[in-house]
Motif scaffolding. Sequence first.
Motif, PDB file in Angstrom:
ATOM      1  N   UNK A   5       0.834  -1.211   0.000  1.00  0.00           N
ATOM      2  CA  UNK A   5       0.000   0.000   0.000  1.00  0.00           C
ATOM      3  C   UNK A   5       0.864   1.255   0.000  1.00  0.00           C
ATOM      4  N   UNK A   6       0.569   2.172  -0.919  1.00  0.00           N
ATOM      5  CA  UNK A   6       1.280   3.435  -0.998  1.00  0.00           C
ATOM      6  C   UNK A   6       2.598   3.394  -1.747  1.00  0.00           C
ATOM      7  N   UNK A   7       3.051   2.228  -2.145  1.00  0.00           N
ATOM      8  CA  UNK A   7       4.304   2.138  -2.884  1.00  0.00           C
ATOM      9  C   UNK A   7       4.094   2.493  -4.351  1.00  0.00           C
ATOM     10  N   UNK A   8       5.049   3.161  -4.941  1.00  0.00           N
ATOM     11  CA  UNK A   8       5.008   3.473  -6.366  1.00  0.00           C
ATOM     12  C   UNK A   8       5.789   2.406  -7.111  1.00  0.00           C
ATOM     13  N   UNK A   9       5.129   1.741  -8.047  1.00  0.00           N
ATOM     14  CA  UNK A   9       5.716   0.631  -8.785  1.00  0.00           C
ATOM     15  C   UNK A   9       5.741   0.940 -10.277  1.00  0.00           C
ATOM     16  N   UNK A  10       6.712   0.394 -10.958  1.00  0.00           N
ATOM     17  CA  UNK A  10       6.818   0.515 -12.408  1.00  0.00           C
ATOM     18  C   UNK A  10       6.186  -0.698 -13.073  1.00  0.00           C
ATOM     19  N   UNK A  11       5.562  -0.453 -14.229  1.00  0.00           N
ATOM     20  CA  UNK A  11       4.996  -1.552 -14.995  1.00  0.00           C
ATOM     21  C   UNK A  11       3.502  -1.669 -14.788  1.00  0.00           C
ATOM     22  N   UNK A  12       2.744  -1.321 -15.808  1.00  0.00           N
ATOM     23  CA  UNK A  12       1.283  -1.418 -15.755  1.00  0.00           C
ATOM     24  C   UNK A  12       0.831  -2.494 -16.731  1.00  0.00           C
ATOM     25  N   UNK A  13       0.111  -3.492 -16.228  1.00  0.00           N
ATOM     26  CA  UNK A  13      -0.459  -4.522 -17.088  1.00  0.00           C
ATOM     27  C   UNK A  13      -1.666  -3.923 -17.798  1.00  0.00           C
ATOM     28  N   UNK A  14      -1.550  -3.757 -19.107  1.00  0.00           N
ATOM     29  CA  UNK A  14      -2.643  -3.138 -19.864  1.00  0.00           C
ATOM     30  C   UNK A  14      -3.678  -4.159 -20.316  1.00  0.00           C
ATOM     31  N   UNK A  15      -3.246  -5.402 -20.555  1.00  0.00           N
ATOM     32  CA  UNK A  15      -4.209  -6.458 -20.890  1.00  0.00           C
ATOM     33  C   UNK A  15      -3.601  -7.820 -20.608  1.00  0.00           C
ATOM     34  N   UNK A  16      -4.486  -8.784 -20.393  1.00  0.00           N
ATOM     35  CA  UNK A  16      -4.097 -10.171 -20.169  1.00  0.00           C
ATOM     36  C   UNK A  16      -4.952 -11.046 -21.071  1.00  0.00           C
ATOM     37  N   UNK A  17      -4.321 -12.061 -21.685  1.00  0.00           N
ATOM     38  CA  UNK A  17      -4.975 -12.913 -22.672  1.00  0.00           C
ATOM     39  C   UNK A  17      -4.850 -14.372 -22.271  1.00  0.00           C
ATOM     40  N   UNK A  18      -5.946 -15.097 -22.351  1.00  0.00           N
ATOM     41  CA  UNK A  18      -5.966 -16.524 -22.040  1.00  0.00           C
ATOM     42  C   UNK A  18      -6.466 -17.274 -23.270  1.00  0.00           C
ATOM     43  N   UNK A  19      -5.583 -18.105 -23.836  1.00  0.00           N
ATOM     44  CA  UNK A  19      -5.895 -18.844 -25.060  1.00  0.00           C
ATOM     45  C   UNK A  19      -6.498 -17.944 -26.133  1.00  0.00           C
ATOM     46  N   UNK A  20      -5.884 -16.786 -26.333  1.00  0.00           N
ATOM     47  CA  UNK A  20      -6.265 -15.895 -27.410  1.00  0.00           C
ATOM     48  C   UNK A  20      -7.471 -15.025 -27.134  1.00  0.00           C
ATOM     49  N   UNK A  21      -7.998 -15.067 -25.915  1.00  0.00           N
ATOM     50  CA  UNK A  21      -9.127 -14.209 -25.554  1.00  0.00           C
ATOM     51  C   UNK A  21      -8.680 -13.213 -24.488  1.00  0.00           C
ATOM     52  N   UNK A  22      -9.087 -11.967 -24.646  1.00  0.00           N
ATOM     53  CA  UNK A  22      -8.696 -10.929 -23.691  1.00  0.00           C
ATOM     54  C   UNK A  22      -9.546 -11.072 -22.428  1.00  0.00           C
ATOM     55  N   UNK A  23      -8.890 -11.349 -21.311  1.00  0.00           N
ATOM     56  CA  UNK A  23      -9.626 -11.559 -20.058  1.00  0.00           C
ATOM     57  C   UNK A  23      -9.488 -10.386 -19.099  1.00  0.00           C
TER      58      UNK A  23
END
Length: 444
Positions: free
Chosen positions: A408-426
């Motif tokens: 909580x409150x930590x600043x982190x690098x790297x934003x997951x913009x999308x995740x795909x499971x077997x070719x479908x955006x989940x």
Amino acid sequence: MDVNLVLRSTRVITPEGTHPASIAVSGGTIAAVLPYDAEVPAGARLEDVGDDVVLPGLVDTHVHVNDPGRTEWEGFWTATRAAAAGGITTLLDMPLNSLPPTTTVENLRIKQEVARSKAHIDVGFWGGALPDNVKDLRPLHDAGVFGFKCFLSPSGVEEFPLLDQEQLATSLAEISGFGGLMIVHAEDPHHLDAAPQRSGGAYADFLASRPRDAENTAIENLINQARRLDARVHVLHLSSSDALPLIAAARAEGVKVTVESCPHFLTLTAEEIPDGATEFKCCPPIREAVNQDALWQGLADGTIDCIVSDHSPSTADLKTPDFASAWGGISSLQLGLPAIWTEARRRGFDLTDVVRWMSEAPARLAGLDRKGAIEAGRDADFAVLDPDASFTVDPAELQHRNRVTAYAGKTLDGVVTSTWLRGEKIADHGTLAEPSGRLLERNN
């Protein structure tokens, strides 16, 4: 093969390196990794993610979902949503903290039925090794569990007792007889009993109660058993860097031992933990910065194989300000990738290293040969990451059921913009699709 999707990026991480590419997907499987400017096949949809990095979906082999029985702690619906939001496309559920524990085939079937309609990502199961269930180990193996977890010290729940050295040998002999894997919470109970035990909010007192010697001795004993029985063993959540030379030496002589560590050991330090902040409590504990530096060296030289979450949530009321009585566990399922990327980049590593530790190696550990890499024939599971974007962790935005977090409150690098499971955006910029995960079984 009829290609229905082409996922294109200027940065795709494959076993051959990072390069511009177009990933052709057919029926949920990667059909080919093509040149960036390859012609899109007729009838296929093009998804161009620009300069965002396409990684193979992460594989987290150490997750406590606690469903059923302690579903108020987490649950398959919330855990797998958090995983999807964090770029994880496959998780393996630990056999304890649920009721019943996964220690018989009947109990495995109960857990599978509970998970079936709730899984946003693919889910598999570890079995449990207890003093009285040796007869159940082969049936569980045949039913598809990925291996067996045991504790060498008290687990914290009555229904999952520890194995002493004789019981460990008996279970290891049985498991090695059918080529199985034992994964081990390695802390020696005698060292824990001898350590000073003080109640209260001082983190230094809690750290003293879980000394490095407890881990080191337990790992040494485990290696000796594995050597004698020719058994395959895996050390869970390594915290003590003192054990690294022992592990490296055992491997060099052919002992079949692998090891994992976790984001909290690699990104948080004892020096920064305020007294009373039991959201940082876990067993084994977060140790000092110098110890953390040595763990990173263990990753660099390959002694540590993989990084997994050990996501171990509880209800907020169990995180009392007293380190002695508070529930031990770190909730990090959604945050592992950015937490590790932030620290890895600072230390001079790149995303190919992160992929090796958080996707390729865990998949190999579990024998998930369709996961862990972007190459033809694998499942079309992807995490799309903007590695240069940063964010500040707001617990209210987490998908975990109980939003208590050491980050909580930590600043982190790297934003997951999308995740795909077997070719479908989940998952798409924080918006989750309906559950589409499958239940996985070993070698299936």
